[in-house]
Design a protein around this motif. Structure first.
Motif, PDB file in Angstrom:
ATOM      1  N   SER A  29       0.829  -1.211   0.000  1.00  0.00           N
ATOM      2  CA  SER A  29       0.000   0.000   0.000  1.00  0.00           C
ATOM      3  C   SER A  29       0.858   1.254   0.000  1.00  0.00           C
ATOM      4  O   SER A  29       0.582   2.213  -0.724  1.00  0.00           O
ATOM      5  N   ALA A  30       1.921   1.249   0.830  1.00  0.00           N
ATOM      6  CA  ALA A  30       2.804   2.409   0.897  1.00  0.00           C
ATOM      7  C   ALA A  30       3.516   2.643  -0.438  1.00  0.00           C
ATOM      8  O   ALA A  30       3.588   3.771  -0.941  1.00  0.00           O
ATOM      9  N   PHE A  31       4.038   1.561  -1.024  1.00  0.00           N
ATOM     10  CA  PHE A  31       4.751   1.683  -2.287  1.00  0.00           C
ATOM     11  C   PHE A  31       3.821   2.136  -3.408  1.00  0.00           C
ATOM     12  O   PHE A  31       4.208   2.940  -4.261  1.00  0.00           O
ATOM     13  N   LEU A  32       2.586   1.627  -3.427  1.00  0.00           N
ATOM     14  CA  LEU A  32       1.631   2.037  -4.447  1.00  0.00           C
ATOM     15  C   LEU A  32       1.278   3.517  -4.312  1.00  0.00           C
ATOM     16  O   LEU A  32       1.182   4.234  -5.315  1.00  0.00           O
ATOM     17  N   CYS A  33       1.106   3.979  -3.088  1.00  0.00           N
ATOM     18  CA  CYS A  33       0.797   5.400  -2.870  1.00  0.00           C
ATOM     19  C   CYS A  33       1.945   6.286  -3.339  1.00  0.00           C
ATOM     20  O   CYS A  33       1.725   7.319  -3.992  1.00  0.00           O
ATOM     21  N   ILE A  34       3.174   5.873  -3.027  1.00  0.00           N
ATOM     22  CA  ILE A  34       4.343   6.648  -3.441  1.00  0.00           C
ATOM     23  C   ILE A  34       4.455   6.684  -4.963  1.00  0.00           C
ATOM     24  O   ILE A  34       4.648   7.745  -5.577  1.00  0.00           O
ATOM     25  N   ASN A  35       4.311   5.510  -5.594  1.00  0.00           N
ATOM     26  CA  ASN A  35       4.413   5.453  -7.048  1.00  0.00           C
ATOM     27  C   ASN A  35       3.306   6.243  -7.733  1.00  0.00           C
ATOM     28  O   ASN A  35       3.527   6.900  -8.757  1.00  0.00           O
ATOM     29  N   LEU A  36       2.097   6.189  -7.179  1.00  0.00           N
ATOM     30  CA  LEU A  36       0.987   6.946  -7.762  1.00  0.00           C
ATOM     31  C   LEU A  36       1.222   8.445  -7.629  1.00  0.00           C
ATOM     32  O   LEU A  36       0.854   9.220  -8.518  1.00  0.00           O
ATOM     33  N   PHE A  37       1.850   8.867  -6.534  1.00  0.00           N
ATOM     34  CA  PHE A  37       2.192  10.283  -6.375  1.00  0.00           C
ATOM     35  C   PHE A  37       3.245  10.701  -7.408  1.00  0.00           C
ATOM     36  O   PHE A  37       3.168  11.792  -7.989  1.00  0.00           O
ATOM     37  N   LEU A  38       4.212   9.812  -7.651  1.00  0.00           N
ATOM     38  CA  LEU A  38       5.217  10.096  -8.672  1.00  0.00           C
ATOM     39  C   LEU A  38       4.585  10.182 -10.059  1.00  0.00           C
ATOM     40  O   LEU A  38       4.941  11.043 -10.871  1.00  0.00           O
ATOM     41  N   ILE A  39       3.645   9.291 -10.336  1.00  0.00           N
ATOM     42  CA  ILE A  39       2.953   9.317 -11.630  1.00  0.00           C
ATOM     43  C   ILE A  39       2.146  10.606 -11.779  1.00  0.00           C
ATOM     44  O   ILE A  39       2.129  11.235 -12.849  1.00  0.00           O
ATOM     45  N   THR A  40       1.460  11.009 -10.710  1.00  0.00           N
ATOM     46  CA  THR A  40       0.686  12.256 -10.745  1.00  0.00           C
ATOM     47  C   THR A  40       1.591  13.446 -11.028  1.00  0.00           C
ATOM     48  O   THR A  40       1.258  14.331 -11.836  1.00  0.00           O
ATOM     49  N   THR A  41       2.750  13.472 -10.379  1.00  0.00           N
ATOM     50  CA  THR A  41       3.717  14.549 -10.610  1.00  0.00           C
ATOM     51  C   THR A  41       4.182  14.561 -12.055  1.00  0.00           C
ATOM     52  O   THR A  41       4.348  15.627 -12.667  1.00  0.00           O
ATOM     53  N   PHE A  42       4.376  13.391 -12.627  1.00  0.00           N
ATOM     54  CA  PHE A  42       4.806  13.278 -14.028  1.00  0.00           C
ATOM     55  C   PHE A  42       3.815  13.964 -14.963  1.00  0.00           C
ATOM     56  O   PHE A  42       4.206  14.678 -15.892  1.00  0.00           O
ATOM     57  N   PHE A  43       2.524  13.791 -14.731  1.00  0.00           N
ATOM     58  CA  PHE A  43       1.508  14.354 -15.617  1.00  0.00           C
ATOM     59  C   PHE A  43       1.220  15.835 -15.340  1.00  0.00           C
ATOM     60  O   PHE A  43       0.532  16.478 -16.137  1.00  0.00           O
ATOM     61  N   MET A  44       1.748  16.380 -14.256  1.00  0.00           N
ATOM     62  CA  MET A  44       1.458  17.761 -13.897  1.00  0.00           C
ATOM     63  C   MET A  44       2.394  18.761 -14.566  1.00  0.00           C
ATOM     64  O   MET A  44       2.172  19.966 -14.486  1.00  0.00           O
ATOM     65  N   LYS A  45       3.436  18.272 -15.245  1.00  0.00           N
ATOM     66  CA  LYS A  45       4.402  19.192 -15.847  1.00  0.00           C
ATOM     67  C   LYS A  45       4.674  18.791 -17.293  1.00  0.00           C
ATOM     68  O   LYS A  45       5.034  17.641 -17.565  1.00  0.00           O
ATOM     69  N   ASP A  46       4.483  19.731 -18.222  1.00  0.00           N
ATOM     70  CA  ASP A  46       4.604  19.428 -19.648  1.00  0.00           C
ATOM     71  C   ASP A  46       5.967  18.861 -20.022  1.00  0.00           C
ATOM     72  O   ASP A  46       6.060  17.939 -20.835  1.00  0.00           O
ATOM     73  N   SER A  47       7.017  19.395 -19.448  1.00  0.00           N
ATOM     74  CA  SER A  47       8.362  18.975 -19.836  1.00  0.00           C
ATOM     75  C   SER A  47       8.651  17.528 -19.467  1.00  0.00           C
ATOM     76  O   SER A  47       9.555  16.911 -20.041  1.00  0.00           O
ATOM     77  N   PHE A  48       7.896  16.959 -18.544  1.00  0.00           N
ATOM     78  CA  PHE A  48       8.110  15.564 -18.160  1.00  0.00           C
ATOM     79  C   PHE A  48       7.605  14.615 -19.234  1.00  0.00           C
ATOM     80  O   PHE A  48       8.319  13.704 -19.640  1.00  0.00           O
ATOM     81  N   TYR A  49       6.352  14.807 -19.701  1.00  0.00           N
ATOM     82  CA  TYR A  49       5.839  13.864 -20.686  1.00  0.00           C
ATOM     83  C   TYR A  49       6.171  14.259 -22.113  1.00  0.00           C
ATOM     84  O   TYR A  49       5.562  13.756 -23.063  1.00  0.00           O
ATOM     85  N   THR A  50       7.138  15.129 -22.298  1.00  0.00           N
ATOM     86  CA  THR A  50       7.705  15.401 -23.619  1.00  0.00           C
ATOM     87  C   THR A  50       9.207  15.110 -23.640  1.00  0.00           C
ATOM     88  O   THR A  50       9.891  15.447 -24.609  1.00  0.00           O
ATOM     89  N   THR A  51       9.723  14.487 -22.581  1.00  0.00           N
ATOM     90  CA  THR A  51      11.139  14.133 -22.481  1.00  0.00           C
ATOM     91  C   THR A  51      11.260  12.628 -22.316  1.00  0.00           C
ATOM     92  O   THR A  51      10.598  12.038 -21.454  1.00  0.00           O
ATOM     93  N   MET A  52      12.103  12.000 -23.119  1.00  0.00           N
ATOM     94  CA  MET A  52      12.143  10.535 -23.163  1.00  0.00           C
ATOM     95  C   MET A  52      12.467   9.912 -21.811  1.00  0.00           C
ATOM     96  O   MET A  52      11.819   8.948 -21.398  1.00  0.00           O
TER      97      MET A  52
END
Length: 309
Positions: A29-52
């Protein structure tokens, strides 16, 4: 895989190992919450999902979340002895089999991206574009599907039609009808990880050469890339050891039932949970831009050094 995830054994009461199952649930549960927070952060910034490199990092997070969730479900079903029909277990096995390889193959792709960035900087923008990242993701999933396709082709050729309607406790052993199938499955896996290790060692050697010859900011960037490759190699090593776990557990089972359960529990924590959760977290925290974005969103915008764009 599912064979490494069952913590229960014959003749062992649920009460005696209940704390272990609870601990696994807390960790997952802890690891899933952490990873989901990282995924959310990834989608919150344009430069992340336009960089390989960030796109590939997100793929590892998605892969790890899906893998952890499904293996945890299989663990719970196995723990309580809940049976499901073979066709449903087959679907679960296909997903687990593919995503067993997606993470290490993606880590190797991330290593190649760092190799191109440091050793071929003038071609990095062309080779590591967003379009190339999409093609690379398809290649990663294609390569990860090959072992599953080969293994299941052998199973379909050997299994009877009535087998698919049977109710059983889901585990990978259900699909190994003959011992040679298990040996072939292991051989394919070992070959894959051998190839991945060779690629990582090659990239490590080339980046080290560039790091020694560089100076100033280039030298700093090269050594940082070298440390990233080492991190990928460490995670890949843990994933490789996971493939040896069934052989170790089979040998231990011949010695003592309780020792077998303890070893299987240790293997699940060390070689399934740790490599699929710890390294992506470390990689996310080591990247300055991603770390600043994490702080910004974790503190609800109070951290102003890196304002998302």
């Amino acid at each position: 895989m599912a064979s490494n995830n069952s913590l229960s054994g014959g003749g062992l009461s649920i009460r005696r190992i209940n704390y272990r199952v609870i601990l696994v649930q807390v960790l997952v549960s802890a690891f899933l919450c952490i990873n989901l927070f990282l995924i959310t952060t990834f989608f919150m910034k344009d430069s992340f999902y336009t960089t390989m490199r960030y796109i590939l990092f997100a793929i590892t997070l998605f892969s790890d979340c899906l893998f952890l969730f499904i293996t945890n479900v299989i663990l719970i079903l196995s723990y309580f002895g809940i049976t499901i029909q073979m066709w449903l277990c087959l679907i679960i096995y296909i997903v687990l089999s593919v995503y067993t390889f997606v993470t290490p193959v993606t880590l190797t792709a991330m290593t190649l991206e760092r190799f191109v960035a440091i050793c071929m900087p003038l071609r990095h923008a062309k080779l590591c574009s967003t379009r190339s990242a999409v093609h690379l993701i398809l290649i990663i999933h294609g390569l990860s599907s090959v072992p599953c396709t080969v293994f299941l082709s052998l199973f379909f050729a050997s299994a009877t039609y009535t087998l698919y309607s049977q109710d059983r406790v889901c585990s990978v052993e259900m699909f190994i009808l003959y011992s040679w199938q298990g040996h072939l499955r292991s051989a394919i896996s070992q070959f894959y990880f051998l190839m991945l290790c060779i690629i990582i060692v090659f990239c490590y050697t080339q980046i080290m050469k560039v790091a020694k010859a560089a100076s100033g900011e280039s030298k700093k960037s090269s050594w940082k890339g070298l440390r990233t490759v080492i991190l990928h190699a460490f995670q890949l090593l843990l994933c490789l050891i996971q493939l040896w776990c069934p052989f170790i557990e089979a040998a231990v089972l011949q010695i003592d039932q309780m020792l077998f359960i303890n070893v299987r529990y240790f293997n699940y924590i060390t070689f399934i949970l740790v490599p699929r959760c710890l390294s992506p977290l470390i990689y996310g925290l080591r990247d300055e831009m991603f770390f600043n974005a994490l702080k910004y969103y974790a503190l609800c915008g109070l951290y102003k050094k890196q304002v998302p764009g």
